[in-house]
Design an enzyme around this catalytic site. Structure first.
Site, PDB file in Angstrom:
ATOM      1  N   LEU A 134      84.151  53.508 162.817  1.00 15.55           N
ATOM      2  CA  LEU A 134      85.419  53.850 162.167  1.00 15.55           C
ATOM      3  C   LEU A 134      86.092  52.517 161.847  1.00 15.55           C
ATOM      4  O   LEU A 134      86.232  51.660 162.719  1.00 15.55           O
ATOM      5  CB  LEU A 134      86.305  54.700 163.076  1.00 15.55           C
ATOM      6  CG  LEU A 134      87.402  55.531 162.405  1.00 15.55           C
ATOM      7  CD1 LEU A 134      86.796  56.543 161.447  1.00 15.55           C
ATOM      8  CD2 LEU A 134      88.257  56.250 163.449  1.00 15.55           C
ATOM      9  N   ASP A 135      86.480  52.321 160.587  1.00 15.50           N
ATOM     10  CA  ASP A 135      87.076  51.048 160.179  1.00 15.50           C
ATOM     11  C   ASP A 135      88.316  50.722 161.001  1.00 15.50           C
ATOM     12  O   ASP A 135      89.050  51.621 161.426  1.00 15.50           O
ATOM     13  CB  ASP A 135      87.490  51.105 158.704  1.00 15.50           C
ATOM     14  CG  ASP A 135      86.308  51.232 157.768  1.00 15.50           C
ATOM     15  OD1 ASP A 135      85.181  50.936 158.190  1.00 15.50           O
ATOM     16  OD2 ASP A 135      86.528  51.621 156.604  1.00 15.50           O
ATOM     17  N   ARG A 136      88.575  49.433 161.157  1.00 18.35           N
ATOM     18  CA  ARG A 136      89.794  48.987 161.829  1.00 18.35           C
ATOM     19  C   ARG A 136      91.031  49.580 161.165  1.00 18.35           C
ATOM     20  O   ARG A 136      91.986  49.969 161.831  1.00 18.35           O
ATOM     21  CB  ARG A 136      89.858  47.462 161.788  1.00 18.35           C
ATOM     22  CG  ARG A 136      91.176  46.871 162.282  1.00 18.35           C
ATOM     23  CD  ARG A 136      91.184  45.346 162.178  1.00 18.35           C
ATOM     24  NE  ARG A 136      92.464  44.819 162.620  1.00 18.35           N
ATOM     25  CZ  ARG A 136      93.490  44.559 161.812  1.00 18.35           C
ATOM     26  NH1 ARG A 136      93.380  44.767 160.512  1.00 18.35           N
ATOM     27  NH2 ARG A 136      94.616  44.078 162.298  1.00 18.35           N
ATOM     28  N   THR A 138      91.344  52.398 159.589  1.00 16.50           N
ATOM     29  CA  THR A 138      91.403  53.858 159.610  1.00 16.50           C
ATOM     30  C   THR A 138      91.834  54.359 160.983  1.00 16.50           C
ATOM     31  O   THR A 138      91.378  53.851 162.007  1.00 16.50           O
ATOM     32  CB  THR A 138      90.016  54.446 159.260  1.00 16.50           C
ATOM     33  OG1 THR A 138      89.594  53.916 158.007  1.00 16.50           O
ATOM     34  CG2 THR A 138      90.062  55.961 159.180  1.00 16.50           C
ATOM     35  N   ARG A 234      86.325  55.414 150.910  1.00 17.15           N
ATOM     36  CA  ARG A 234      87.176  54.490 150.171  1.00 17.15           C
ATOM     37  C   ARG A 234      86.566  54.186 148.797  1.00 17.15           C
ATOM     38  O   ARG A 234      87.266  54.127 147.781  1.00 17.15           O
ATOM     39  CB  ARG A 234      87.381  53.216 150.986  1.00 17.15           C
ATOM     40  CG  ARG A 234      88.075  53.486 152.316  1.00 17.15           C
ATOM     41  CD  ARG A 234      87.976  52.341 153.302  1.00 17.15           C
ATOM     42  NE  ARG A 234      88.851  51.237 152.932  1.00 17.15           N
ATOM     43  CZ  ARG A 234      89.100  50.208 153.750  1.00 17.15           C
ATOM     44  NH1 ARG A 234      88.559  50.161 154.953  1.00 17.15           N
ATOM     45  NH2 ARG A 234      89.894  49.232 153.360  1.00 17.15           N
TER      46      ARG A 234
END
Length: 294
Positions: A134-136, A138, A234
């Site tokens: 999970l992206d930083r 998000t 994204r």
């Protein structure tokens, strides 16, 4: 297996052939941003070890091909003023509600200020490992495994697309597009290490996109990823002319201050569900966080 220190597991280097006389000489070359005095201090306090857990001191002679283990420490690591929340914990998994801006695992400028290290300290479980990415930027639900011998059973769920993931996003509204829709494309690594890009060829990424509500120039979308490529949601939204609000990477990568917490990416991992391969129970975890109101 070497222990963790303050929630951080050791990193490993296999020492190459080279001109260094001592281990300190090598480490000073390898980590030029850290002073020799600081490196020497870390070695003295036991932050550099061999594979048997033996303390490696500054005066130890350099030995090529030796495996060296060290505990990362960042002197000026920025404190992230947002807390993760544990949604569920048993003997097998931990489900966490991650805030925006907090990385999952140590990398770059972040070690202590990561979900993984915070959880290890908070829960006292050194064997925790993230089950997925999970992206930083998000926020939302992220899962961790507890027992190393069971990690592959949970990872297999993602490889076999047996995990139902649901996201929400706030992005521009386009009345000329027809929803719900399914968007597919072929994604590959981009020129910049942080970015992915679309290219021609057989699609390897797929997202179903639905509208929850629209108001003025913005809309709230439900995003259902069928595949799990890096930055898939994204990229897909940007490709449709619907870049997610406050995205600093797509469609154009711009330099930004990662300590500016005033414009969180409007992307939330809202829920995740699956059949637990160990207990055979149906699992579903939902974030308690919300994106901006329209």
């Amino acid at each position: 297996m070497l222990p963790t220190k303050n929630g951080v597991g050791p990193s490993c280097i296999s020492l190459p052939t080279g001109p260094w006389l001592t281990l300190l000489d090598f480490l000073a070359d390898r980590f030029p941003h850290v002073t020799r005095d600081e490196l020497s201090s870390r070695m003295q306090r036991g932050d550099v070890l061999d594979g048997g857990g033996e303390r490696m001191l500054p005066e130890h002679l350099y030995q090529a091909h030796l495996k060296l283990y060290y505990y990362r420490h960042i002197v000026d690591e920025p404190a992230i003023p947002f807390d993760e929340a544990v949604l569920f914990q048993d003997d097998y998994i931990v489900a966490v509600d991650k805030p925006h801006f907090l990385p999952i695992s140590p990398a770059g400028r972040y070690v202590q200020e990561t979900v993984l290290v915070r959880l290890k300290r908070k829960l006292g479980i050194d064997t925790l490992a993230p089950m997925h990415r999970l992206d930083r930027e998000t926020a939302g639900v992220v899962l961790f495994t507890v027992q190393p011998q069971l990690r592959d059973q949970y990872a297999r769920l993602f490889r076999q697309r047996k995990v139902a993931k649901q996201y929400e996003a706030v992005a521009p509204w386009r009345a000329d597009l027809c929803f719900p829709m399914t968007y597919k494309s072929r994604m590959v690594e981009g020129d910049h290490f942080m970015r992915m890009r679309e290219t021609e060829g057989e699609p390897n990424s797929e997202t179903r996109i639905e509208v929850i509500e629209a108001k003025g120039a913005l809309a709230r979308y439900r995003l259902l990823p069928i595949t799990g490529k890096k930055h898939q949601l994204r990229i897909h939204m940007a490709a449709l002319g619907l870049p997610i609000l406050n995205d600093q990477i797509y469609p154009v990568h711009v330099e930004y201050d990662d300590r500016d917490y005033t414009r969180p990416l409007q992307l939330l991992a809202q829920s995740i569900g699956f059949c637990d391969p160990v207990t055979n129970q149906r699992r579903r975890f939902e974030s308690r966080r919300n994106l901006m109101a329209l």
